[in-house]
Design a protein around this motif. Structure first.
Motif, PDB file in Angstrom:
ATOM      1  N   UNK A  31       0.843  -1.199   0.000  1.00  0.00           N
ATOM      2  CA  UNK A  31       0.000   0.000   0.000  1.00  0.00           C
ATOM      3  C   UNK A  31       0.877   1.247   0.000  1.00  0.00           C
ATOM      4  N   UNK A  32       1.958   1.217   0.760  1.00  0.00           N
ATOM      5  CA  UNK A  32       2.884   2.338   0.817  1.00  0.00           C
ATOM      6  C   UNK A  32       3.525   2.583  -0.555  1.00  0.00           C
ATOM      7  N   UNK A  33       3.920   1.518  -1.239  1.00  0.00           N
ATOM      8  CA  UNK A  33       4.493   1.667  -2.585  1.00  0.00           C
ATOM      9  C   UNK A  33       3.466   2.232  -3.554  1.00  0.00           C
ATOM     10  N   UNK A  74     -14.865  -6.850   6.599  1.00  0.00           N
ATOM     11  CA  UNK A  74     -13.451  -6.755   6.986  1.00  0.00           C
ATOM     12  C   UNK A  74     -12.628  -6.203   5.827  1.00  0.00           C
ATOM     13  N   UNK A  75     -12.849  -6.726   4.628  1.00  0.00           N
ATOM     14  CA  UNK A  75     -12.057  -6.270   3.481  1.00  0.00           C
ATOM     15  C   UNK A  75     -12.406  -4.838   3.080  1.00  0.00           C
ATOM     16  N   UNK A  76     -13.668  -4.462   3.175  1.00  0.00           N
ATOM     17  CA  UNK A  76     -14.023  -3.075   2.869  1.00  0.00           C
ATOM     18  C   UNK A  76     -13.360  -2.129   3.861  1.00  0.00           C
ATOM     19  N   UNK A  77     -13.372  -2.515   5.123  1.00  0.00           N
ATOM     20  CA  UNK A  77     -12.726  -1.684   6.132  1.00  0.00           C
ATOM     21  C   UNK A  77     -11.215  -1.631   5.915  1.00  0.00           C
ATOM     22  N   UNK A  78     -10.622  -2.764   5.568  1.00  0.00           N
ATOM     23  CA  UNK A  78      -9.183  -2.811   5.320  1.00  0.00           C
ATOM     24  C   UNK A  78      -8.809  -1.902   4.140  1.00  0.00           C
ATOM     25  N   UNK A  80     -10.518   0.731   3.192  1.00  0.00           N
ATOM     26  CA  UNK A  80     -10.711   2.108   3.653  1.00  0.00           C
ATOM     27  C   UNK A  80      -9.507   2.568   4.475  1.00  0.00           C
ATOM     28  N   UNK A  81      -9.003   1.695   5.319  1.00  0.00           N
ATOM     29  CA  UNK A  81      -7.813   2.025   6.118  1.00  0.00           C
ATOM     30  C   UNK A  81      -6.613   2.245   5.191  1.00  0.00           C
ATOM     31  N   UNK A  82      -6.501   1.428   4.164  1.00  0.00           N
ATOM     32  CA  UNK A  82      -5.399   1.582   3.205  1.00  0.00           C
ATOM     33  C   UNK A  82      -5.494   2.921   2.472  1.00  0.00           C
ATOM     34  N   UNK A  83      -6.707   3.299   2.072  1.00  0.00           N
ATOM     35  CA  UNK A  83      -6.884   4.601   1.409  1.00  0.00           C
ATOM     36  C   UNK A  83      -6.506   5.741   2.345  1.00  0.00           C
ATOM     37  N   UNK A  84      -6.923   5.625   3.594  1.00  0.00           N
ATOM     38  CA  UNK A  84      -6.597   6.674   4.570  1.00  0.00           C
ATOM     39  C   UNK A  84      -5.085   6.769   4.754  1.00  0.00           C
ATOM     40  N   UNK A 159     -17.767   3.616   8.514  1.00  0.00           N
ATOM     41  CA  UNK A 159     -16.839   4.424   9.318  1.00  0.00           C
ATOM     42  C   UNK A 159     -15.476   4.506   8.632  1.00  0.00           C
ATOM     43  N   UNK A 160     -14.971   3.366   8.162  1.00  0.00           N
ATOM     44  CA  UNK A 160     -13.695   3.366   7.451  1.00  0.00           C
ATOM     45  C   UNK A 160     -13.741   4.223   6.202  1.00  0.00           C
ATOM     46  N   UNK A 161     -14.847   4.139   5.485  1.00  0.00           N
ATOM     47  CA  UNK A 161     -15.005   4.938   4.268  1.00  0.00           C
ATOM     48  C   UNK A 161     -15.006   6.433   4.593  1.00  0.00           C
ATOM     49  N   UNK A 162     -15.742   6.802   5.634  1.00  0.00           N
ATOM     50  CA  UNK A 162     -15.800   8.216   6.022  1.00  0.00           C
ATOM     51  C   UNK A 162     -14.425   8.732   6.424  1.00  0.00           C
TER      52      UNK A 162
END
Length: 189
Positions: A31-33, A74-78, A80-84, A159-162
């Motif tokens: 994700x960082x790359x 879980x994957x949608x939240x993951x 969203x966390x990656x996008x953040x 919540x992750x999306x927001x």
């Protein structure tokens, strides 16, 4: 006897959790790359089509249909966390700070545009955007307020999306007013 079984099951979960942590660390490194690539090419962080294909692919590997909604959440939240994380990395490279978990002072200041929304099932009748726009004008805040109609199946990942989309706050209306509470970190009296 039952206590021993519970202990063994918890040990197995602990082992799986450690394996997941190693895989998640590998994922975040990638994700960082990707964040670096998107920064260099000025590509959008969110690729909704790609994310939908990822969800479909992942759910195709799940044999137990009862687990699919939980695994999807879980994957949608993951994601969203990656996008953040990507957004914070891009922001950090612009400001010189590298803490993806802290919001910069600039983004919380009165002069920075902030996003707010009303979340619900059917919202076409709502006057909230117009009311809030007037409040922004009167107070000198730079902000936007939009309506977010979502189906109940998207509530677990909301919540992750927001967070990933940088919302400063939302109002939640019927029918999700109480349903959303189980996904919140803190609930005041």
């Amino acid at each position: 006897m039952e206590q021993d079984r519970l202990f063994k099951l918890r040990k197995q979960i602990d082992s799986v959790d450690r394996e997941l942590a190693v895989l998640l660390e590998q994922r975040m490194s990638l994700v960082n790359e990707i964040a670096d690539y998107k920064k260099k090419t000025q590509a959008q962080i969110l690729d909704a089509g790609r994310e939908q294909k990822v969800i479909e692919n992942v759910l195709g590997a799940v044999n137990n249909d009862d687990f699919k909604p939980s695994i999807e959440a879980i994957f949608k939240n993951m994601m969203a966390v990656s996008r953040a994380y990507q957004a914070k990395q891009n922001e950090a490279s612009e400001t010189g700070t590298v803490d993806p978990n802290k919001q910069s002072h600039e983004s919380t200041s009165k002069n920075c545009a902030r996003s707010f929304a009303l979340v619900g099932e059917k919202l076409s009748h709502s006057l909230s955007p117009q009311i809030h726009q007037k409040l922004f004008e009167k107070t000198g805040l730079k902000g936007s307020y939009k309506l977010m109609e979502i189906p109940s199946g998207e509530l677990p990942s909301l919540i992750g999306k927001l967070k990933s989309e940088g919302f400063s706050g939302v109002n939640v209306t019927i029918p999700y007013k109480t349903d959303i509470m189980r996904f919140l970190d803190v609930i005041s009296e």
